[in-house]
Each structure stands twice: as C-alpha cells, then as structure tokens.
Write a protein that holds these residues in place. Structure first.
Motif, PDB file in Angstrom:
ATOM      1  N   GLN A  15      45.894 -11.870  68.700  1.00 32.31           N
ATOM      2  CA  GLN A  15      44.490 -11.489  68.840  1.00 32.31           C
ATOM      3  C   GLN A  15      43.985 -11.775  70.254  1.00 32.31           C
ATOM      4  O   GLN A  15      43.241 -10.976  70.832  1.00 32.31           O
ATOM      5  N   ALA A  18      45.473  -9.080  72.628  1.00 32.28           N
ATOM      6  CA  ALA A  18      44.793  -7.783  72.508  1.00 32.28           C
ATOM      7  C   ALA A  18      43.382  -7.843  73.079  1.00 32.28           C
ATOM      8  O   ALA A  18      42.917  -6.887  73.715  1.00 32.28           O
ATOM      9  N   GLY A  19      42.706  -8.963  72.860  1.00 32.43           N
ATOM     10  CA  GLY A  19      41.332  -9.085  73.344  1.00 32.43           C
ATOM     11  C   GLY A  19      41.225  -9.065  74.852  1.00 32.43           C
ATOM     12  O   GLY A  19      40.158  -8.754  75.399  1.00 32.43           O
ATOM     13  N   ARG A  21      42.866  -7.011  76.728  1.00 30.11           N
ATOM     14  CA  ARG A  21      43.335  -5.712  77.213  1.00 30.11           C
ATOM     15  C   ARG A  21      42.236  -4.668  77.335  1.00 30.11           C
ATOM     16  O   ARG A  21      42.501  -3.540  77.672  1.00 30.11           O
ATOM     17  N   ARG A  24      42.750  -0.654  76.625  1.00 26.03           N
ATOM     18  CA  ARG A  24      43.870  -0.432  75.712  1.00 26.03           C
ATOM     19  C   ARG A  24      43.498  -0.878  74.295  1.00 26.03           C
ATOM     20  O   ARG A  24      43.867  -0.242  73.321  1.00 26.03           O
ATOM     21  N   TYR A  25      42.766  -1.978  74.213  1.00 23.90           N
ATOM     22  CA  TYR A  25      42.326  -2.466  72.905  1.00 23.90           C
ATOM     23  C   TYR A  25      41.410  -1.445  72.240  1.00 23.90           C
ATOM     24  O   TYR A  25      41.531  -1.166  71.050  1.00 23.90           O
ATOM     25  N   LEU A  29      41.967   0.898  68.573  1.00 28.11           N
ATOM     26  CA  LEU A  29      41.090   0.836  67.401  1.00 28.11           C
ATOM     27  C   LEU A  29      40.979   2.180  66.685  1.00 28.11           C
ATOM     28  O   LEU A  29      40.631   2.226  65.496  1.00 28.11           O
ATOM     29  N   TYR A 104      50.480   1.936  68.711  1.00 25.42           N
ATOM     30  CA  TYR A 104      50.954   0.602  68.380  1.00 25.42           C
ATOM     31  C   TYR A 104      52.352   0.348  68.922  1.00 25.42           C
ATOM     32  O   TYR A 104      52.695  -0.789  69.267  1.00 25.42           O
ATOM     33  N   LEU A 107      51.802  -0.584  72.454  1.00 25.66           N
ATOM     34  CA  LEU A 107      51.236  -1.925  72.523  1.00 25.66           C
ATOM     35  C   LEU A 107      52.312  -2.984  72.323  1.00 25.66           C
ATOM     36  O   LEU A 107      52.387  -3.968  73.061  1.00 25.66           O
ATOM     37  N   PRO A 229      45.006  -4.144  66.321  1.00 22.54           N
ATOM     38  CA  PRO A 229      45.773  -4.225  67.580  1.00 22.54           C
ATOM     39  C   PRO A 229      46.363  -5.615  67.809  1.00 22.54           C
ATOM     40  O   PRO A 229      47.532  -5.748  68.169  1.00 22.54           O
ATOM     41  N   GLY A 230      45.556  -6.653  67.592  1.00 24.72           N
ATOM     42  CA  GLY A 230      46.055  -8.010  67.766  1.00 24.72           C
ATOM     43  C   GLY A 230      47.107  -8.379  66.736  1.00 24.72           C
ATOM     44  O   GLY A 230      48.021  -9.155  67.027  1.00 24.72           O
TER      45      GLY A 230
END
Length: 261
Positions: A15, A18-19, A21, A24-25, A29, A104, A107, A229-230
């Motif tokens: 998390q 991802a936060g 990014r 990209r984050y 979503l 994903y 990612l 994402p995270g």
C-alpha cells in the motif's frame, strides 16, 4: 506469529509503494472502478426484479394462502440477494484482475524492477496471459464456492455455526484472495495454479497474514477499489518470498535465496 506479521507487513508495504506512485496509482484504480459499476448494476437489477424472479421460479406457491406465500418468497428473495452479494465479494478480485491485467502486470513488474533491476517476463502474449488468468480465476472461484457451500451447511450447527464457522470463512477467503493477487507475479514466472497452491499451503501463516486482513476490508467494495493497486504490489512481495527471491530493496529485509520449487 512471525509469519503472520510478515504477511501483514507485505500488505502494508504494498500500500505504501502504490501510494507513492501518484499517476500510476490513479490509472490502476480504473479496473476496480469498472468492476464496481458492473457489480452495482447487477445488485440494483436484483433489488428491482429479484422478487419477480423468485415468483417465476416458484409457481407451486401461487395458490398458497397469505401470509405464507409472502413469507416464503420474501425469504427466498433475501437468500438470493445474499448469495449474489457473496458472489460479488468473492469474484471482485478475479474480475478486476482480468479487466486490469495489463495495468496490474506492469505494476507488479515495476516492483520486481526496483528489487532486481529488471522484471521477470512470462514470454507469453497478452491474449494468452488473459486466457490463463480467466481460466485460473474460474478454478479458484469453483474451489471457493465448494468451501462456501460446506461452510453454509455447517452454519446450521448450534454455537459452532455462529462462532467457529465465520472465523474459518475469513481464513478461507484470505487464502484464496492471496492466491488471486499473487498469481500476477507468479504467472509471470510460469508457475501454474497447482504449484501456486502448493507454495501458499506450504506457508499458510504467511498467506493468512497477507490475505485475511485484506479480505476483511475487501468486504466494502469501495475500499477494495482503492486498495487493489497496493494489494497487487504487496502480493508481488509475497510471491518473491514464497519463491525465495530477495526482498531487501522494498521490504527492508533480506530473505535467503533458495532454488525455486
């Protein structure tokens, strides 16, 4: 307890990763939002026409006297809605991963790149990867459905059904949720479903530490959208640990390197 804590740590690290990014984050979503809209449409349609569907499926109750007809069909409508809602919760991750396969996968590759300097590639075409994701997702949902039926039946047992069964249900959900998310990274390593399940079963506490807390918050679909994402990033760390690959660049702790199984 150490394995449980480590699994939870991967979830939190994912998390955080991802936060950080930003753009990209935000893009990552989109698949979850699309799935949420589709599921909301299904639930709204069921709320509007579920009673009619139950009435059509139970013609034998047409001549029943009041209030028995209403009580019977009302109970069936509630059960139908509950089963569909359960299916939506269980299937949210699988459907979102299929819709967002390219997002994903990219990612997860970026997590690998930050650790090793280069991502692991499956060598398969996008179409082939999506087909494998759909096929394996269906297999996992079938396994989860079998567990669901067994737990539903056990729920009628006095005391056990109201205490032990829900706890088992959360652990089962967490295990399968972890498998679905880790499949992104493991599939790129050409690890098939049977081997993935064997890896996860061999480290159940680690798997539960990651999947059970996530499963609890995924009960709220809107929250699930923002955590996906995270969750994929964290599951990549989980997959690397299961394979004995190094993790120090992201997770802050070096893991021993062993030959992949």
């Amino acid at each position: 307890m150490r394995e449980l804590a480590l699994g939870f740590r991967y979830l939190v690290e994912g998390q955080r990763w991802a936060g950080r990014r930003g753009k990209r984050y935000g893009v990552a979503l989109l698949p979850g939002l699309i799935t949420l809209v589709l599921y909301a449409a299904v639930l709204v349609a069921l709320a509007l026409w579920g009673g009619d569907l139950v009435a059509w499926a139970t013609p034998f109750a047409d001549d029943w006297e009041s209030p028995w007809q209403g009580l019977f069909r009302g109970a069936l409508t509630v059960v139908l809605f509950a089963l569909v809602l359960l299916g939506c919760v269980l299937g949210f991750t699988a459907v979102t991963l299929v819709i967002g396969q390219p997002f994903y996968d990219a990612l997860s590759e970026e997590v690998d790149r930050e650790i090793d300097g280069f991502p692991t590639e499956s060598g398969l075409s996008l179409g082939r990867e999506i087909w494998i994701s759909v096929r394996d997702g269906v297999r996992i949902l079938v396994r989860a459905a079998i567990w669901g039926v067994c737990l539903f039946a056990a729920g009628f047992l006095p005391f056990v059904g109201q205490t032990v069964v829900p706890v088992i249900g959360f652990f089962v959900t967490g295990f399968f949720l972890a498998e679905e998310l880790a499949s992104i990274a493991l599939a790129r390593r050409r690890v098939d479903l049977r081997e993935r399940l064997a890896l996860l079963r061999g480290r159940k506490r680690l798997t539960w530490g990651f999947g059970v807390p996530l499963g609890l918050v995924f009960l709220v679909p809107v929250v699930a959208v923002f955590l996906m994402p995270g969750a994929v990033a964290g599951a990549t760390l989980l997959a690397r640990d299961l394979r004995g690959e190094p993790l120090e660049a992201v997770a802050g702790e070096e893991r021993p390197t062993v030959e992949p199984r």
